[in-house]
Enzyme design. Structure first.
Site, PDB file in Angstrom:
ATOM      1  N   CYS A 155      -5.367  -2.947   2.474  1.00  0.00           N
ATOM      2  CA  CYS A 155      -5.472  -3.012   3.967  1.00  0.00           C
ATOM      3  C   CYS A 155      -6.742  -3.461   4.788  1.00  0.00           C
ATOM      4  O   CYS A 155      -7.020  -4.522   4.527  1.00  0.00           O
ATOM      5  CB  CYS A 155      -5.014  -1.468   4.436  1.00  0.00           C
ATOM      6  SG  CYS A 155      -4.622  -1.468   6.238  1.00  0.00           S
TER       7      CYS A 155
ATOM      8  N   LYS B  55      -9.636   2.338  -3.510  1.00  0.00           N
ATOM      9  CA  LYS B  55     -10.036   1.803  -2.000  1.00  0.00           C
ATOM     10  C   LYS B  55     -11.601   1.995  -1.929  1.00  0.00           C
ATOM     11  O   LYS B  55     -11.876   3.462  -1.934  1.00  0.00           O
ATOM     12  CB  LYS B  55      -9.347   1.981  -0.926  1.00  0.00           C
ATOM     13  CG  LYS B  55      -9.239   1.484   0.314  1.00  0.00           C
ATOM     14  CD  LYS B  55      -8.355   1.745   1.392  1.00  0.00           C
ATOM     15  CE  LYS B  55      -8.990   1.131   2.609  1.00  0.00           C
ATOM     16  NZ  LYS B  55      -7.821   1.373   3.876  1.00  0.00           N
TER      17      LYS B  55
ATOM     18  N   GLU C 223       0.905  -1.125  -0.141  1.00  0.00           N
ATOM     19  CA  GLU C 223      -0.135  -0.093  -0.043  1.00  0.00           C
ATOM     20  C   GLU C 223       0.931   1.274  -0.068  1.00  0.00           C
ATOM     21  O   GLU C 223       1.984   1.196   0.733  1.00  0.00           O
ATOM     22  CB  GLU C 223      -0.726  -0.164   1.162  1.00  0.00           C
ATOM     23  CG  GLU C 223      -1.861   1.235   1.370  1.00  0.00           C
ATOM     24  CD  GLU C 223      -2.416   1.435   2.719  1.00  0.00           C
ATOM     25  OE1 GLU C 223      -3.391   2.261   2.894  1.00  0.00           O
ATOM     26  OE2 GLU C 223      -2.252   0.165   3.567  1.00  0.00           O
TER      27      GLU C 223
END
Length: 499
Positions: A374, A322, A263
């Site tokens: 994540c 995301k 990330e």
């Protein structure tokens, strides 16, 4: 003895909640969760509705107060939020999460007053699963420490591709009820036989192959740069970060079919490097015939929106934005209600926008990939939206935010659960560890040490097909649990203590 239980019942519930955390990684003492849940359920059987609320709340304080202490570390140490603000956010989160078992205990004793064996068998597991499911989406959702995650190495793991994490949690709560029945000398023979049947069926299900290979094995590399969180975003460190990841990828042994960086491994907005570093990467990747997935922030300048993104390189670049953002880490909750008052917390990166849930899958090394960033990997219902099209799962993360805490181990455990639920290999690349290659059975084949520069090398087999959980999702378990509670609420209203 009962007087002691009454006097110290609260302390026992606090201890039972804290003890349950040892069932999860890095400890992995998975049978402990049965004991903890059995202690909680037993306490509720002797409680009034108000007492059940109190004891459920104390159980939650022990459970979440022990299991998510890393939140303070993330907010204060790496988010640079002052101690009072970090303590307030952490305590607030623990208190809110503790309300779930508290409210559940109250409702069970308020509307299902029987202590009979059938009532126990039906109501307790159904109520527990609905409580966890609500926690997974209410107020944006926080399904961390769902009890079934602790069972990835237990005989119950065979149920994960069939029932998912909530159905498996239902069975885990059922086993806790059966254990309680055995201890209470209540229907011991049927309780023991049912307990054994659940375990044996789980072991048999582990032998079923729900998915099949889609092609030949791919060689893969996960690059762990181990860039300190305090140094990661400093402009003077940008070139050294580029150099480290490039050398680890192209000058550190054979180049793989697919390479994954963590990330925000590229700590600059895409438009800032689109004419410099990105063309260099594209040229090197085309020379070696490899594909790269890497985290990179994106500023969409037309509407001035920021995204935590993943880009695929090697062919035509494409982005994944995301979808499920982290409260207080990537956005400030309730900004629409209280304006900019929460800015006093000085949380960095708190104005990201979320991507849509209809983004096309990224293509890498010739296969469609289900990508998560994540925190997103903890949401099974989000991952299965990409299936059965996706051939593999990729999760990029920056667990440097968690420091040396329980969180990186718990995070890896949940990634393993997603692999089992979907019957897909999982590639998990993190900045400081734990990076891991996980096969479709949830087994870690290769992994890195924490806080070390590393390249994790191995191979994965792209898979096809769909597990029952991918096809059906969570709704069958949720609806069955609702039906069980409604049935019990209608038929099980005798005074507590009968049966």
């Amino acid at each position: 003895m009962s007087g002691l239980a009454e006097r110290y019942g609260g302390l026992l519930m606090l201890f039972a909640g804290a003890l349950a955390v040892t069932a999860f990684a890095p400890f992995g003492w998975y049978p402990v969760i049965l004991v903890s849940l059995a202690l909680l359920f037993n306490r509720w059987l002797h409680d009034s509705p108000a007492q059940s609320f109190r004891h459920g709340f104390l159980f939650g304080l022990g459970f979440f107060g022990t299991g998510i202490t890393w939140v303070f570390n993330s907010i204060h140490v790496f988010g640079h939020v002052p101690v009072p603000g970090a303590l307030g956010v952490t305590l607030g989160l623990v208190l809110v999460l503790s309300l779930y078992p508290a409210v559940l205990g109250y409702l069970l004793r308020r509307f299902i007053q029987s202590s009979s064996w059938p009532a126990l068998l039906v109501a307790m597991p159904a109520g527990w699963v609905l409580s966890e499911w609500l926690r997974s989406w209410l107020f944006t959702g926080f399904p961390w420490l769902n009890v079934a995650n602790s069972q990835i190495d237990s005989p119950l793991a065979g149920y994960l591709p069939v029932l998912g994490v909530y159905g498996t949690g239902w069975l885990l709560a059922l086993l806790a009820v059966l254990l309680l029945s055995l201890v209470r000398d209540q229907r011991r023979l049927p309780s023991g036989l049912l307990f054994l049947a659940v375990i044996v069926a789980g072991l048999l299900l582990e032998r079923v192959q729900w998915t099949t290979p889609r092609g030949d094995a791919l060689s893969v590399s996960l690059v762990q740069g181990n860039i300190s969180q305090d140094e990661k975003w400093e402009p003077e460190n940008l070139l050294s970060t580029f150099r480290r990841y490039s050398e680890l990828t192209f000058s550190n042994g054979p180049v793989s079919d697919l390479t994954v960086w963590p990330e925000t491994a590229i700590p600059a907005f895409h438009h800032q490097v689109s004419e410099t570093f990105i063309p260099f990467l594209q040229e090197e990747l085309q020379k070696t015939g490899t594909a790269l997935l890497t985290g990179i922030p994106v500023l969409e300048r037309e509407h001035w929106e920021y995204y935590n993104a993943v880009i695929t390189l090697g062919d035509e670049p494409a982005f994944y934005y995301k979808q499920h953002l982290v409260p207080y880490g990537e956005y400030l909750p309730l900004r629409w209600l209280i304006g900019d008052a929460l800015d006093a917390l000085a949380v960095p990166n708190a104005d990201f926008s979320s991507g849509t849930d209809s983004q096309p899958l990224l293509q890498a090394a010739g296969y469609p990939v289900s990508t998560s960033v994540c925190f997103e990997v903890v949401f099974g219902e989000q991952i299965i939206r990409d299936l059965p099209e996706a051939a593999m799962l990729v999760n990029v993360s920056n667990d440097a935010w968690f420091g040396d805490s329980l969180a990186p181990h718990q995070h890896l455990e949940m990634a393993r659960v997603r692999a089992v639920e979907t019957g897909r290999p999982m590639l998990r690349a993190t900045n400081t560890g734990i990076s891991a290659i996980i096969n479709q059975r949830g087994e870690v084949e290769q992994q890195s040490e924490q806080f070390e520069i590393a390249v994790v090398r191995g191979s994965v087999i792209p898979m096809q097909g769909a597990t029952p959980y991918v096809r059906l999702g969570n709704m069958p378990v949720v609806l069955l649990s609702v039906a069980c509670l409604l049935l019990c609420g209608w038929r099980c209203r005798e005074p507590a203590g009968e049966g």
